[in-house]
Design an enzyme around this catalytic site. Sequence first.
Site, PDB file in Angstrom:
ATOM      1  N   ASP A   1      -6.414  -7.101   3.631  1.00 47.92           N
ATOM      2  CA  ASP A   1      -7.546  -6.441   2.985  1.00 47.92           C
ATOM      3  C   ASP A   1      -8.476  -7.500   2.379  1.00 47.92           C
ATOM      4  O   ASP A   1      -9.693  -7.478   2.577  1.00 47.92           O
ATOM      5  CB  ASP A   1      -7.014  -5.484   1.910  1.00 47.92           C
ATOM      6  CG  ASP A   1      -8.119  -4.686   1.245  1.00 47.92           C
ATOM      7  OD1 ASP A   1      -9.044  -4.256   1.959  1.00 47.92           O
ATOM      8  OD2 ASP A   1      -8.056  -4.520   0.011  1.00 47.92           O
TER       9      ASP A   1
ATOM     10  N   ASP B   1      -2.997 -17.952   0.275  1.00 48.69           N
ATOM     11  CA  ASP B   1      -4.015 -18.532  -0.610  1.00 48.69           C
ATOM     12  C   ASP B   1      -4.664 -19.744   0.060  1.00 48.69           C
ATOM     13  O   ASP B   1      -5.888 -19.907   0.037  1.00 48.69           O
ATOM     14  CB  ASP B   1      -3.423 -18.892  -1.988  1.00 48.69           C
ATOM     15  CG  ASP B   1      -2.191 -19.774  -1.906  1.00 48.69           C
ATOM     16  OD1 ASP B   1      -1.597 -19.907  -0.823  1.00 48.69           O
ATOM     17  OD2 ASP B   1      -1.818 -20.358  -2.955  1.00 48.69           O
TER      18      ASP B   1
ATOM     19  N   LYS C   1       3.047 -15.273   1.810  1.00 48.77           N
ATOM     20  CA  LYS C   1       3.353 -16.116   0.652  1.00 48.77           C
ATOM     21  C   LYS C   1       4.868 -16.337   0.637  1.00 48.77           C
ATOM     22  O   LYS C   1       5.573 -15.889  -0.264  1.00 48.77           O
ATOM     23  CB  LYS C   1       2.876 -15.455  -0.641  1.00 48.77           C
ATOM     24  CG  LYS C   1       1.368 -15.482  -0.834  1.00 48.77           C
ATOM     25  CD  LYS C   1       0.834 -16.805  -1.355  1.00 48.77           C
ATOM     26  CE  LYS C   1       1.216 -17.025  -2.806  1.00 48.77           C
ATOM     27  NZ  LYS C   1       0.795 -18.372  -3.269  1.00 48.77           N
TER      28      LYS C   1
ATOM     29  N   ASP D   1     -12.274  -9.143   4.057  1.00 48.71           N
ATOM     30  CA  ASP D   1     -13.556  -9.096   3.340  1.00 48.71           C
ATOM     31  C   ASP D   1     -14.156 -10.494   3.251  1.00 48.71           C
ATOM     32  O   ASP D   1     -15.366 -10.693   3.405  1.00 48.71           O
ATOM     33  CB  ASP D   1     -13.387  -8.536   1.922  1.00 48.71           C
ATOM     34  CG  ASP D   1     -13.688  -7.045   1.853  1.00 48.71           C
ATOM     35  OD1 ASP D   1     -13.561  -6.378   2.894  1.00 48.71           O
ATOM     36  OD2 ASP D   1     -14.050  -6.554   0.762  1.00 48.71           O
TER      37      ASP D   1
ATOM     38  N   TYR E   1       0.819  -1.214   0.000  1.00 51.96           N
ATOM     39  CA  TYR E   1       0.000   0.000   0.000  1.00 51.96           C
ATOM     40  C   TYR E   1       0.854   1.267   0.000  1.00 51.96           C
ATOM     41  O   TYR E   1       0.410   2.320  -0.441  1.00 51.96           O
ATOM     42  CB  TYR E   1      -0.910   0.035   1.232  1.00 51.96           C
ATOM     43  CG  TYR E   1      -2.263  -0.592   1.023  1.00 51.96           C
ATOM     44  CD1 TYR E   1      -2.373  -1.917   0.629  1.00 51.96           C
ATOM     45  CD2 TYR E   1      -3.433   0.138   1.217  1.00 51.96           C
ATOM     46  CE1 TYR E   1      -3.606  -2.500   0.442  1.00 51.96           C
ATOM     47  CE2 TYR E   1      -4.669  -0.441   1.036  1.00 51.96           C
ATOM     48  CZ  TYR E   1      -4.759  -1.761   0.650  1.00 51.96           C
ATOM     49  OH  TYR E   1      -5.988  -2.321   0.477  1.00 51.96           O
TER      50      TYR E   1
HETATM   51  C1  IPM Z   1     -10.495  -1.301   3.696  1.00 53.04           C
HETATM   52  C2  IPM Z   1     -10.738  -0.619   2.379  1.00 53.04           C
HETATM   53  C3  IPM Z   1      -9.613   0.357   2.115  1.00 53.04           C
HETATM   54  C4  IPM Z   1      -8.349  -0.437   1.922  1.00 53.04           C
HETATM   55  C5  IPM Z   1      -9.838   1.335   0.957  1.00 53.04           C
HETATM   56  C6  IPM Z   1     -11.131   2.108   1.120  1.00 53.04           C
HETATM   57  C7  IPM Z   1      -8.686   2.275   0.798  1.00 53.04           C
HETATM   58  O1  IPM Z   1     -10.897  -1.564   1.371  1.00 53.04           O
HETATM   59  O2  IPM Z   1     -10.374  -0.594   4.709  1.00 53.04           O
HETATM   60  O3  IPM Z   1     -10.447  -2.525   3.724  1.00 53.04           O
HETATM   61  O4  IPM Z   1      -8.059  -0.937   0.830  1.00 53.04           O
HETATM   62  O5  IPM Z   1      -7.603  -0.569   2.911  1.00 53.04           O
HETATM   63 MG    MG Z   2     -10.946  -3.575   2.079  1.00 58.96          MG
END
Ligand code: IPM
Ligand code: MG
Length: 366
Positions: A247, A223, A191, A251, A141
């Site tokens: 990230d 993975d 990884k 999710d 990032y």
């Molecule tokens: C998260 C989001 C952020 C990220 C974006 C909005 C920059 O996806 O907080 O998970 O990628 O970190």
């Molecule tokens: Mg995210």
Amino acid sequence: MTNSLLILPGDGIGPEVMAEVTRIIDWFGDKRGIKFDVTEDLVGGCAYDKHGTPLHDDTMAKAQEVDAVLLGAVGGPKYDKLDFSVKPERGLLRLRKEMDLFSNLRPAQCFDALADFSSLKKDVVAGLDIMIIRELTSGVYFGEPRGIFEEGNERVGINTQRYTESEIDRVARSAFDLAMKRGKKLCSMEKANVMESGILWREVVTEVGKDYPEVELTHMYADAGAMQLTRWPKQFDVIVTDNLFGDLLSDLAAMLTGSLGMLPSASLGAPMENGRPKALYEPVHGSAPDIAGQGKANPCACILSFAMALRYSFDLGDEATRLEQAVNSVLAEGIRTADLLNEEGVTPATTVEMGDAVLKALDASL
Ligand code: IPM
Ligand code: MG
């Protein structure tokens, strides 16, 4: 000691869900005598609209001073065409980076009343309670070099995955500390089979593990970790991983629980002078522009983010539990916003009705 809070509702559904949190903050002042000194400011697209930048320097300075920052969400289609450097997300990334919030706690907890709602089978997710610790201030990032460059007669896009030993060490320690307070199991994901940064990650985490002999440490390629998270998530307690894998995996873990609308997060840095960590709390969900302004959004993730603030910034674990149980009992009563309903013919609760229900459950807890 005073309790100072900076509230940044942001864009999309951010202001709607934050309005419910504000009522809950007031409840703690009125009914529990826990007063918060609250200031509110702009972040993301709304800050760009007013100041031409997604995070004004004054807002950044305020964020550095307060005990905790509470953020709603940033972004929206209106801002898609903006230059990368002023996109709403850059405001959030600047907060994370300049506050040095290296340890991002993303719990994935399945509320009993919602176990049917996951896309996975009920027995796979019922009772699930795992915590993903995502490194938040380094890795791909932020690594340099980055950019889009000319090379010969074409362009090349570059991002750099970069981790120093000390960056890995400190996030690993935060994960071990948390594992000690939970089930004493930590799984580190990288990884190491293809990335040198992964090899170093594994070495440093293993070294830190020697200071935590009670914690059972395992390693997994990220993975395979994704696969195991969907196969049998309850094998995990705490997971620690880098910024990008975190990230993605968070999710994925979020959806195990049925709805992004339920999941809070905490981003913590080093202790300040008063002993409290630098901290930012935000729901995992985004700004959901498709439903913004309609009173449909689920405020629970933002409310639960405030519960995390009570626990991690203000050392009010009992009050955090009170708030979490209030949310739990509202769900158990069957009160649902639209994101938590898959039956036809049931009228969903609005954002405000959900807030009302949580406040009522808080009253009942006294
Ligand atoms: C998260 C989001 C952020 C990220 C974006 C909005 C920059 O996806 O907080 O998970 O990628 O970190
Ligand atoms: Mg995210």
